[in-house]
Design a protein around this motif. Structure first.
Motif, PDB file in Angstrom:
ATOM      1  N   THR A  49       0.831  -1.205   0.000  1.00 22.20           N
ATOM      2  CA  THR A  49       0.000   0.000   0.000  1.00 22.20           C
ATOM      3  C   THR A  49       0.862   1.251   0.000  1.00 22.20           C
ATOM      4  O   THR A  49       0.553   2.230  -0.693  1.00 22.20           O
ATOM      5  CB  THR A  49      -0.923   0.020   1.243  1.00 22.20           C
ATOM      6  OG1 THR A  49      -1.730  -1.159   1.242  1.00 22.20           O
ATOM      7  CG2 THR A  49      -1.832   1.236   1.223  1.00 22.20           C
ATOM      8  N   GLY A 101       2.127   1.738  -3.438  1.00 20.03           N
ATOM      9  CA  GLY A 101       1.062   2.245  -4.297  1.00 20.03           C
ATOM     10  C   GLY A 101       0.812   3.728  -4.073  1.00 20.03           C
ATOM     11  O   GLY A 101       0.568   4.484  -5.018  1.00 20.03           O
ATOM     12  N   TYR A 109     -14.920   5.965  -3.689  1.00 15.57           N
ATOM     13  CA  TYR A 109     -13.937   4.898  -3.450  1.00 15.57           C
ATOM     14  C   TYR A 109     -13.507   4.869  -1.991  1.00 15.57           C
ATOM     15  O   TYR A 109     -13.433   3.794  -1.368  1.00 15.57           O
ATOM     16  CB  TYR A 109     -12.721   5.096  -4.355  1.00 15.57           C
ATOM     17  CG  TYR A 109     -11.711   3.970  -4.254  1.00 15.57           C
ATOM     18  CD1 TYR A 109     -12.038   2.694  -4.711  1.00 15.57           C
ATOM     19  CD2 TYR A 109     -10.456   4.175  -3.700  1.00 15.57           C
ATOM     20  CE1 TYR A 109     -11.125   1.639  -4.615  1.00 15.57           C
ATOM     21  CE2 TYR A 109      -9.541   3.138  -3.601  1.00 15.57           C
ATOM     22  CZ  TYR A 109      -9.882   1.883  -4.060  1.00 15.57           C
ATOM     23  OH  TYR A 109      -8.984   0.853  -3.958  1.00 15.57           O
ATOM     24  N   SER A 141      -2.500 -11.852  -4.983  1.00 15.59           N
ATOM     25  CA  SER A 141      -3.689 -11.045  -5.231  1.00 15.59           C
ATOM     26  C   SER A 141      -3.882 -10.009  -4.129  1.00 15.59           C
ATOM     27  O   SER A 141      -4.325  -8.886  -4.392  1.00 15.59           O
ATOM     28  CB  SER A 141      -4.922 -11.947  -5.318  1.00 15.59           C
ATOM     29  OG  SER A 141      -5.098 -12.678  -4.107  1.00 15.59           O
ATOM     30  N   ILE A 144      -1.345  -7.166  -4.743  1.00 12.22           N
ATOM     31  CA  ILE A 144      -1.801  -6.331  -5.856  1.00 12.22           C
ATOM     32  C   ILE A 144      -2.964  -5.451  -5.423  1.00 12.22           C
ATOM     33  O   ILE A 144      -3.039  -4.267  -5.778  1.00 12.22           O
ATOM     34  CB  ILE A 144      -2.212  -7.218  -7.055  1.00 12.22           C
ATOM     35  CG1 ILE A 144      -0.977  -7.936  -7.623  1.00 12.22           C
ATOM     36  CG2 ILE A 144      -2.880  -6.368  -8.144  1.00 12.22           C
ATOM     37  CD1 ILE A 144      -1.304  -8.928  -8.710  1.00 12.22           C
ATOM     38  N   LYS A 145      -3.866  -6.023  -4.639  1.00  8.33           N
ATOM     39  CA  LYS A 145      -5.029  -5.271  -4.148  1.00  8.33           C
ATOM     40  C   LYS A 145      -4.576  -4.107  -3.267  1.00  8.33           C
ATOM     41  O   LYS A 145      -5.074  -2.981  -3.406  1.00  8.33           O
ATOM     42  CB  LYS A 145      -5.953  -6.203  -3.360  1.00  8.33           C
ATOM     43  CG  LYS A 145      -7.184  -5.506  -2.782  1.00  8.33           C
ATOM     44  CD  LYS A 145      -8.037  -6.488  -1.987  1.00  8.33           C
ATOM     45  CE  LYS A 145      -9.243  -5.790  -1.365  1.00  8.33           C
ATOM     46  NZ  LYS A 145     -10.082  -6.743  -0.583  1.00  8.33           N
ATOM     47  N   SER A 199      -2.926  -1.449  -5.441  1.00  9.31           N
ATOM     48  CA  SER A 199      -3.941  -0.736  -6.224  1.00  9.31           C
ATOM     49  C   SER A 199      -4.709   0.261  -5.369  1.00  9.31           C
ATOM     50  O   SER A 199      -5.009   1.371  -5.810  1.00  9.31           O
ATOM     51  CB  SER A 199      -4.917  -1.733  -6.861  1.00  9.31           C
ATOM     52  OG  SER A 199      -4.246  -2.628  -7.719  1.00  9.31           O
ATOM     53  N   GLN A 200      -5.029  -0.130  -4.145  1.00  9.99           N
ATOM     54  CA  GLN A 200      -5.745   0.776  -3.250  1.00  9.99           C
ATOM     55  C   GLN A 200      -4.909   2.011  -2.947  1.00  9.99           C
ATOM     56  O   GLN A 200      -5.423   3.131  -2.892  1.00  9.99           O
ATOM     57  CB  GLN A 200      -6.111   0.050  -1.948  1.00  9.99           C
ATOM     58  CG  GLN A 200      -7.218  -0.969  -2.119  1.00  9.99           C
ATOM     59  CD  GLN A 200      -7.552  -1.685  -0.819  1.00  9.99           C
ATOM     60  OE1 GLN A 200      -6.805  -1.598   0.166  1.00  9.99           O
ATOM     61  NE2 GLN A 200      -8.659  -2.400  -0.798  1.00  9.99           N
ATOM     62  N   VAL A 251      -2.605   3.333  -4.900  1.00 11.03           N
ATOM     63  CA  VAL A 251      -2.566   4.163  -6.117  1.00 11.03           C
ATOM     64  C   VAL A 251      -3.875   4.930  -6.291  1.00 11.03           C
ATOM     65  O   VAL A 251      -3.872   6.156  -6.481  1.00 11.03           O
ATOM     66  CB  VAL A 251      -2.305   3.287  -7.366  1.00 11.03           C
ATOM     67  CG1 VAL A 251      -2.428   4.132  -8.631  1.00 11.03           C
ATOM     68  CG2 VAL A 251      -0.923   2.656  -7.305  1.00 11.03           C
ATOM     69  N   LEU A 252      -4.994   4.215  -6.227  1.00 15.68           N
ATOM     70  CA  LEU A 252      -6.292   4.827  -6.488  1.00 15.68           C
ATOM     71  C   LEU A 252      -6.662   5.886  -5.451  1.00 15.68           C
ATOM     72  O   LEU A 252      -7.265   6.909  -5.794  1.00 15.68           O
ATOM     73  CB  LEU A 252      -7.378   3.745  -6.537  1.00 15.68           C
ATOM     74  CG  LEU A 252      -7.311   2.801  -7.745  1.00 15.68           C
ATOM     75  CD1 LEU A 252      -8.356   1.700  -7.620  1.00 15.68           C
ATOM     76  CD2 LEU A 252      -7.508   3.566  -9.035  1.00 15.68           C
TER      77      LEU A 252
END
Length: 214
Positions: free
Chosen positions: A40, A43, A80, A114, A117-118, A121-122, A124-125
């Motif tokens: 995290t 990201g 989000y 996974s 990656i999750k 991604s969190q 980054v978003l």
């Protein structure tokens, strides 16, 4: 040199200010262990670099000038964050000791790809979908850009430095939280942290939703 020192001082002050990224890193570390927190953090730093490149290429100007684009990004980011907060509040892992146990695996135990990656991604978003961050870099970095040098290179250099300082701080934070993993495994503590983290993320989501375009 004085200008660069000022940039470093302001960057450190801003990085140390708690925000949605801190709450998200806390949640990821508790739920997925050290690797989740690190993912995290990485990201989050990646999101900062994306904003830096956008500011350097003038894309952030479009965001500032277009009310429709700004509102679209703003509401996407707000939804989000609120979604992440509600997910934390409804997390089944906080309801029992058995469910919470896997979330604090030792650092030597592999975490599923996974999940990593999750978490990444969190991170980054959470940054990319926050228009305030984009506008911040649009107004913050130009203060330290010299007119006698290529602006894009300066933007990128400062963005990378900021991202580096951010990830160093977040990694220290991750290791600090992970050091208390045994205590955090307690069902009552885990449940409380999930609830608090969820409320904080929802709060940041509402804050983003209610902010007006500058």
């Amino acid at each position: 040199m004085e200008q660069f020192t000022m940039f470093l001082m302001m960057s450190v002050a801003l990085i140390l200010t708690p925000g949605a990224d801190t709450a998200l890193v806390t949640k990821s570390t508790i739920v997925h262990g050290k690797r989740g927190g690190v993912a995290t953090a990485a990201g989050t730093a990646a999101g900062i670099i994306i904003h830096t490149c956008a500011a350097a290429m003038g894309l952030s100007v479009l965001l500032a000038q277009s009310a429709v684009l700004y509102e679209t990004v703003k509401w996407a980011g707000a939804v989000y964050l609120i979604y992440l907060g509600i997910s934390s509040l409804l997390s089944k892992g906080s309801s029992s000791g058995k469910a919470a146990q896997p979330s604090m695996e030792d650092a030597d135990v592999p975490v599923g790809g996974s999940s990593v990656i999750k978490c990444f991604s969190q991170g980054v978003l959470t940054n990319v979908l926050n228009p305030k961050v984009a506008l911040f870099f649009l107004t913050f970095l130009p203060q330290f850009v010299r007119a006698d040098s290529a602006s894009f290179t300066q933007y990128l250099t400062m963005g990378l430095i900021y991202a580096f300082l951010l990830i160093v701080w977040l990694l220290i934070f991750v290791y600090f939280i992970h050091a208390f993993r045994s205590w955090l495994q307690k069902p009552s503590v885990h449940k409380t942290i999930e609830r608090v983290t969820g409320a904080v993320l929802i709060g940041f989501g509402l804050k983003v939703a209610l902010e007006q375009r500058p």
